[in-house]
Design a protein around this motif. Structure first.
Motif, PDB file in Angstrom:
ATOM      1  N   ARG A  23     -34.957  -7.363  63.932  1.00 29.76           N
ATOM      2  CA  ARG A  23     -36.168  -7.518  63.668  1.00 29.76           C
ATOM      3  C   ARG A  23     -36.646  -8.990  63.888  1.00 29.76           C
ATOM      4  O   ARG A  23     -37.738  -9.306  64.360  1.00 29.76           O
ATOM      5  CB  ARG A  23     -36.713  -6.903  62.374  1.00 29.76           C
ATOM      6  N   MET A  24     -35.842  -9.813  63.206  1.00 32.09           N
ATOM      7  CA  MET A  24     -35.875 -11.221  63.260  1.00 32.09           C
ATOM      8  C   MET A  24     -35.939 -11.622  64.932  1.00 32.09           C
ATOM      9  O   MET A  24     -36.828 -12.591  65.338  1.00 32.09           O
ATOM     10  CB  MET A  24     -34.758 -12.085  62.555  1.00 32.09           C
TER      11      MET A  24
ATOM     12  N   VAL B 111     -35.232 -17.787  63.375  1.00 30.45           N
ATOM     13  CA  VAL B 111     -36.159 -18.153  62.364  1.00 30.45           C
ATOM     14  C   VAL B 111     -35.602 -19.402  61.845  1.00 30.45           C
ATOM     15  O   VAL B 111     -36.238 -20.118  60.793  1.00 30.45           O
ATOM     16  CB  VAL B 111     -35.737 -17.063  61.049  1.00 30.45           C
ATOM     17  N   GLY B 112     -34.642 -19.865  62.666  1.00 30.49           N
ATOM     18  CA  GLY B 112     -34.113 -21.271  62.018  1.00 30.49           C
ATOM     19  C   GLY B 112     -32.843 -21.403  61.560  1.00 30.49           C
ATOM     20  O   GLY B 112     -32.510 -20.785  60.739  1.00 30.49           O
ATOM     21  N   PRO B 113     -32.098 -22.495  61.625  1.00 32.26           N
ATOM     22  CA  PRO B 113     -30.720 -22.596  61.161  1.00 32.26           C
ATOM     23  C   PRO B 113     -30.675 -22.627  59.838  1.00 32.26           C
ATOM     24  O   PRO B 113     -31.544 -23.379  59.046  1.00 32.26           O
ATOM     25  CB  PRO B 113     -30.312 -23.824  61.858  1.00 32.26           C
ATOM     26  N   GLY B 114     -29.703 -21.875  59.210  1.00 36.20           N
ATOM     27  CA  GLY B 114     -29.786 -21.835  57.622  1.00 36.20           C
ATOM     28  C   GLY B 114     -31.014 -21.206  56.989  1.00 36.20           C
ATOM     29  O   GLY B 114     -31.038 -21.138  55.641  1.00 36.20           O
ATOM     30  N   ARG B 115     -31.815 -20.379  57.740  1.00 30.58           N
ATOM     31  CA  ARG B 115     -32.752 -19.597  57.126  1.00 30.58           C
ATOM     32  C   ARG B 115     -32.884 -18.162  57.051  1.00 30.58           C
ATOM     33  O   ARG B 115     -33.742 -17.453  56.726  1.00 30.58           O
ATOM     34  CB  ARG B 115     -34.246 -20.048  57.983  1.00 30.58           C
ATOM     35  N   VAL B 116     -31.584 -17.648  57.569  1.00 28.29           N
ATOM     36  CA  VAL B 116     -31.652 -16.329  57.448  1.00 28.29           C
ATOM     37  C   VAL B 116     -31.796 -15.562  56.154  1.00 28.29           C
ATOM     38  O   VAL B 116     -32.450 -14.530  56.012  1.00 28.29           O
ATOM     39  CB  VAL B 116     -30.240 -15.836  58.175  1.00 28.29           C
ATOM     40  N   GLY B 117     -31.029 -16.158  55.256  1.00 28.26           N
ATOM     41  CA  GLY B 117     -31.376 -15.850  53.685  1.00 28.26           C
ATOM     42  C   GLY B 117     -32.665 -15.777  53.303  1.00 28.26           C
ATOM     43  O   GLY B 117     -33.198 -14.877  52.644  1.00 28.26           O
ATOM     44  N   ALA B 118     -33.488 -17.077  53.439  1.00 30.54           N
ATOM     45  CA  ALA B 118     -34.684 -17.245  52.985  1.00 30.54           C
ATOM     46  C   ALA B 118     -35.648 -16.050  53.517  1.00 30.54           C
ATOM     47  O   ALA B 118     -36.889 -15.684  52.983  1.00 30.54           O
ATOM     48  CB  ALA B 118     -35.099 -18.492  53.261  1.00 30.54           C
ATOM     49  N   GLU B 119     -35.545 -15.797  54.855  1.00 31.02           N
ATOM     50  CA  GLU B 119     -36.290 -14.904  55.517  1.00 31.02           C
ATOM     51  C   GLU B 119     -36.021 -13.342  55.544  1.00 31.02           C
ATOM     52  O   GLU B 119     -36.450 -12.526  56.017  1.00 31.02           O
ATOM     53  CB  GLU B 119     -36.602 -15.467  57.043  1.00 31.02           C
ATOM     54  N   PHE B 120     -34.888 -13.154  54.963  1.00 28.61           N
ATOM     55  CA  PHE B 120     -34.254 -11.956  55.057  1.00 28.61           C
ATOM     56  C   PHE B 120     -35.227 -10.680  54.503  1.00 28.61           C
ATOM     57  O   PHE B 120     -35.326  -9.725  55.179  1.00 28.61           O
ATOM     58  CB  PHE B 120     -33.138 -11.752  54.247  1.00 28.61           C
TER      59      PHE B 120
ATOM     60  N   HIS C  33     -38.371 -10.665  54.330  1.00 28.45           N
ATOM     61  CA  HIS C  33     -39.663 -10.754  55.042  1.00 28.45           C
ATOM     62  C   HIS C  33     -39.308  -9.725  56.324  1.00 28.45           C
ATOM     63  O   HIS C  33     -40.452  -9.211  56.926  1.00 28.45           O
ATOM     64  CB  HIS C  33     -39.787 -11.970  55.611  1.00 28.45           C
ATOM     65  N   PHE C  34     -38.102  -9.494  57.001  1.00 30.78           N
ATOM     66  CA  PHE C  34     -37.748  -8.700  57.970  1.00 30.78           C
ATOM     67  C   PHE C  34     -37.288  -7.443  57.764  1.00 30.78           C
ATOM     68  O   PHE C  34     -36.651  -7.026  58.682  1.00 30.78           O
ATOM     69  CB  PHE C  34     -37.052  -9.506  58.949  1.00 30.78           C
ATOM     70  N   LEU C  35     -37.064  -7.054  56.297  1.00 30.23           N
ATOM     71  CA  LEU C  35     -36.326  -5.866  56.162  1.00 30.23           C
ATOM     72  C   LEU C  35     -37.189  -4.701  56.956  1.00 30.23           C
ATOM     73  O   LEU C  35     -38.302  -4.578  56.981  1.00 30.23           O
ATOM     74  CB  LEU C  35     -36.541  -5.713  54.581  1.00 30.23           C
ATOM     75  N   PRO C  36     -36.236  -3.574  57.302  1.00 34.87           N
ATOM     76  CA  PRO C  36     -37.164  -2.482  57.825  1.00 34.87           C
ATOM     77  C   PRO C  36     -38.025  -1.606  57.017  1.00 34.87           C
ATOM     78  O   PRO C  36     -37.569  -1.823  55.797  1.00 34.87           O
ATOM     79  CB  PRO C  36     -36.076  -1.513  58.503  1.00 34.87           C
ATOM     80  N   PRO C  37     -38.968  -1.177  57.054  1.00 32.30           N
ATOM     81  CA  PRO C  37     -39.784  -0.435  56.057  1.00 32.30           C
ATOM     82  C   PRO C  37     -39.262   0.683  55.664  1.00 32.30           C
ATOM     83  O   PRO C  37     -39.728   1.043  54.456  1.00 32.30           O
ATOM     84  CB  PRO C  37     -41.027  -0.185  57.234  1.00 32.30           C
ATOM     85  N   ASP C  38     -38.231   1.291  56.256  1.00 38.20           N
ATOM     86  CA  ASP C  38     -37.691   2.328  55.289  1.00 38.20           C
ATOM     87  C   ASP C  38     -36.565   2.031  54.168  1.00 38.20           C
ATOM     88  O   ASP C  38     -36.200   2.739  54.062  1.00 38.20           O
ATOM     89  CB  ASP C  38     -37.027   3.356  56.494  1.00 38.20           C
TER      90      ASP C  38
ATOM     91  N   GLN D 254     -26.233 -12.962  64.449  1.00 37.59           N
ATOM     92  CA  GLN D 254     -26.605 -14.102  63.573  1.00 37.59           C
ATOM     93  C   GLN D 254     -27.393 -15.358  64.633  1.00 37.59           C
ATOM     94  O   GLN D 254     -28.236 -15.864  64.113  1.00 37.59           O
ATOM     95  CB  GLN D 254     -25.298 -14.698  62.765  1.00 37.59           C
ATOM     96  N   TYR D 255     -26.338 -15.611  65.465  1.00 39.49           N
ATOM     97  CA  TYR D 255     -26.919 -16.797  66.205  1.00 39.49           C
ATOM     98  C   TYR D 255     -28.173 -16.446  66.917  1.00 39.49           C
ATOM     99  O   TYR D 255     -29.182 -17.428  66.839  1.00 39.49           O
ATOM    100  CB  TYR D 255     -25.876 -16.941  67.460  1.00 39.49           C
ATOM    101  N   ALA D 256     -28.424 -15.180  67.397  1.00 43.84           N
ATOM    102  CA  ALA D 256     -29.762 -14.933  68.244  1.00 43.84           C
ATOM    103  C   ALA D 256     -31.036 -14.915  66.810  1.00 43.84           C
ATOM    104  O   ALA D 256     -31.941 -15.275  67.400  1.00 43.84           O
ATOM    105  CB  ALA D 256     -29.387 -13.391  68.677  1.00 43.84           C
ATOM    106  N   ALA D 257     -30.683 -14.153  65.938  1.00 42.46           N
ATOM    107  CA  ALA D 257     -31.775 -14.035  64.739  1.00 42.46           C
ATOM    108  C   ALA D 257     -32.001 -15.583  64.147  1.00 42.46           C
ATOM    109  O   ALA D 257     -33.273 -15.983  64.100  1.00 42.46           O
ATOM    110  CB  ALA D 257     -31.399 -13.624  63.642  1.00 42.46           C
ATOM    111  N   GLU D 258     -31.164 -16.489  64.087  1.00 44.73           N
ATOM    112  CA  GLU D 258     -31.048 -17.800  63.484  1.00 44.73           C
ATOM    113  C   GLU D 258     -31.685 -18.730  64.574  1.00 44.73           C
ATOM    114  O   GLU D 258     -32.491 -19.600  64.241  1.00 44.73           O
ATOM    115  CB  GLU D 258     -29.823 -18.129  62.986  1.00 44.73           C
ATOM    116  N   ARG D 259     -31.002 -18.879  65.692  1.00 44.28           N
ATOM    117  CA  ARG D 259     -31.258 -19.943  66.541  1.00 44.28           C
ATOM    118  C   ARG D 259     -31.997 -19.345  67.975  1.00 44.28           C
ATOM    119  O   ARG D 259     -32.372 -20.389  68.745  1.00 44.28           O
ATOM    120  CB  ARG D 259     -30.146 -20.685  67.202  1.00 44.28           C
ATOM    121  N   GLY D 260     -32.098 -17.993  68.166  1.00 45.74           N
ATOM    122  CA  GLY D 260     -32.744 -17.774  69.258  1.00 45.74           C
ATOM    123  C   GLY D 260     -31.814 -17.198  70.395  1.00 45.74           C
ATOM    124  O   GLY D 260     -30.548 -17.436  70.382  1.00 45.74           O
TER     125      GLY D 260
END
Length: 343
Positions: free
Chosen positions: A272-273, A282-291, A293-298, A316-322
Motif C-alpha cells: 500500500r505504501m 515514504v522516506g528512509p527511516g519512516r516505515v515505522g512512523a507511517e505503518f 497510516h497504510f494498514l489494510p482496512p480489513d 522495504q526498499y520500494a516502500a521506503e525509498r521508491g
C-alpha cells in the motif's frame, strides 16, 4: 610510491583485513578499522580502484537522498545517509586486498572468530533453556523473541554472518586442491560449531538461504551427494528437539506461531505504501512512523511484532525509498551475480 606512502599503503592493507575480520565480532570495531584503512589509503597516494558497480550504487545513493528530501521528515533519513560510509569498503578492499594470501588470512580469521562467537552463542542457548525451565515458561515462546547473538547485538545479524562464514568454509573444504589432516579437522570442527549455532538461532530465513546456497555448492562439488539430502533433512527433523520441530512447522504457519500472520500484514502494508508513493516512497527511516497510516482496512489488530521494518528487503526498499531505488539495488545485485558467474 615513496617509503612513507608505502607504509601508509601497508597500514591500509592491515586495517582493511582487521576490519573485515572484526565484522564477525563487532560491527563498531569493524567500521573503526574501515575508517582507518580509508584514511591510510588516501594518505598513501595509491591509485584507488572501484569494482564495476559505480553506476547502480551512485543511483541508489542519489535516489535515497531524493526520497529523504521528499519525505517531509528529512531528519529521519539521516541515519541511512550516514551508513553510506560503509560502501567505502568496496573502494578500500578492491584496492588493497589484491593477493591470494590476503584471502587465505581473512578466511582463516573468519573461521576462527566465527567459531568462537558460535561457541558463545551455544552457551547463551543453554542459559536460555535453563532460564525458561526455572521460570516454568514454554521455551519456544520465550526464546523466539530473544534469541542467541554470539558477540553481536541481534540474532539476525549474528545468523547472517554465521551463514556467510559457513558457506565460505564449505567452499574452502570442497574446492581447495590440497588440505592436510590438521586443517581438515580444524575446519570441520569450526563448521560443526557454526552449523549448530545456526540451527540454534531459529532464524528461518537463514535456514532456507543456507540450504539453497549449500545445495549450489554441493552441486558444483559432488552432484550425487544431493540424492542424500532428503534423508539428511528427514533425520534432522526427526532427531531435533520439540522446539526445533515447532520452528520448522512455523515456516508453514503451523505451531501457533503468529509471526507469519504479522509478516503478511507487513507485506500488504508495504504494498500500500508502494502504491501510494511509487517513485520516492515514504522516506528512509519512516516505515515505522507511517505503518498504521497504510494498514489494510480489513486488519483489526496487530500481532505482537516489530513493525519498524517490513521483513522483506525488496518491499522495504520500494516502500521506503521508491521503486527506482529498488531497481538500482537490483541492478547492482545483478551485476555482482553476472560477474561471479563469469568468474
Amino acid at each position: 610510491m615513496n617509503p612513507t606512502e608505502q607504509r601508509f599503503y601497508q597500514a591500509s592493507v592491515w586495517a582493511m583485513l582487521l576490519s573485515a575480520a572484526a565484522v564477525v565480532l563487532s560491527i563498531a570495531v569493524s567500521q573503526i578499522f574501515l575508517g582507518l584503512a580509508l584514511i591510510a589509503l588516501l594518505a598513501s597516494d595509491a591509485p584507488p580502484r572501484f569494482p564495476p558497480l559505480k553506476a547502480p550504487l551512485a543511483a541508489f545513493m542519489a535516489l535515497t537522498i531524493v526520497s529523504m528530501l521528499a519525505s517531509g521528515d528529512p531528519a529521519a533519513g539521516l541515519p541511512q545517509v550516514r551508513k553510506f560510509f560503509v560502501y567505502s569498503v568496496l573502494l578500500v578492499a578492491f584496492t588493497v586486498l589484491r593477493e591470494a594470501r590476503h584471502a587465505r588470512w581473512l578466511a582463516g580469521a573468519w573461521f576462527l572468530l566465527a567459531a568462537v562467537s558460535a561457541l558463545r552463542s551455544l552457551v547463551q542457548f543453554g542459559q536460555k533453556v535453563e532460564m525458561a525451565r526455572e521460570r516454568h515458561e514454554d521455551f519456544y515462546q520465550s526464546y523466539v523473541g530473544e534469541r542467541i547473538t554470539g558477540f553481536l547485538s541481534h540474532w539476525m545479524t549474528f545468523s547472517e554472518v554465521g551463514m556467510l562464514v559457513l558457506l565460505v568454509l564449505a567452499a574452502y573444504l570442497f574446492f581447495s586442491p590440497r588440505l592436510g589432516r590438521r586443517t581438515l579437522f580444524l575446519c570441520g570442527l569450526s563448521g560443526a560449531v557454526l552449523l549448530a549455532s545456526l540451527l540454534a538461532s531459529f532464524t528461518r530465513s537463514i535456514w532456507l538461504a543456507t540450504a539453497a546456497a549449500a545445495t549450489y555448492l554441493v552441486w558444483q562439488w559432488r552432484k550425487k551427494l544431493l540424492l542424500a539430502a532428503p534423508l539428511v533433512v528427514a533425520a534432522a527433523l526427526a532427531a531435533g528437539p520439540g522446539a526445533f520441530q515447532r520452528r520448522v512447522e512455523s515456516i508453514f504457519g503451523a505451531s501457533g506461531d503468529r509471526s507469519i500472520a504479522a509478516r503478511k500484514i507487513m507485506w500488504r502494508t508495504g504494498w500500500r505504501m508502494i502504491e501510494a508513493r511509487p517513485l520516492v516512497g515514504v522516506g528512509p527511516g519512516r516505515v515505522g512512523a507511517e505503518f498504521r497510516h497504510f494498514l489494510p482496512p480489513d486488519v483489526d489488530g496487530l500481532p505482537a511484532a516489530y513493525y519498524g521494518h517490513l521483513h522483506n528487503l525488496y518491499i522495504q526498499y520500494a516502500a521506503e525509498r521508491g521503486t527506482p531505488a529498488l531497481a538500482a539495488a537490483l541492478w547492482m545485485l545483478a551485476l555482482i551475480l553476472r560477474d561471479h558467474l563469469r568468474a
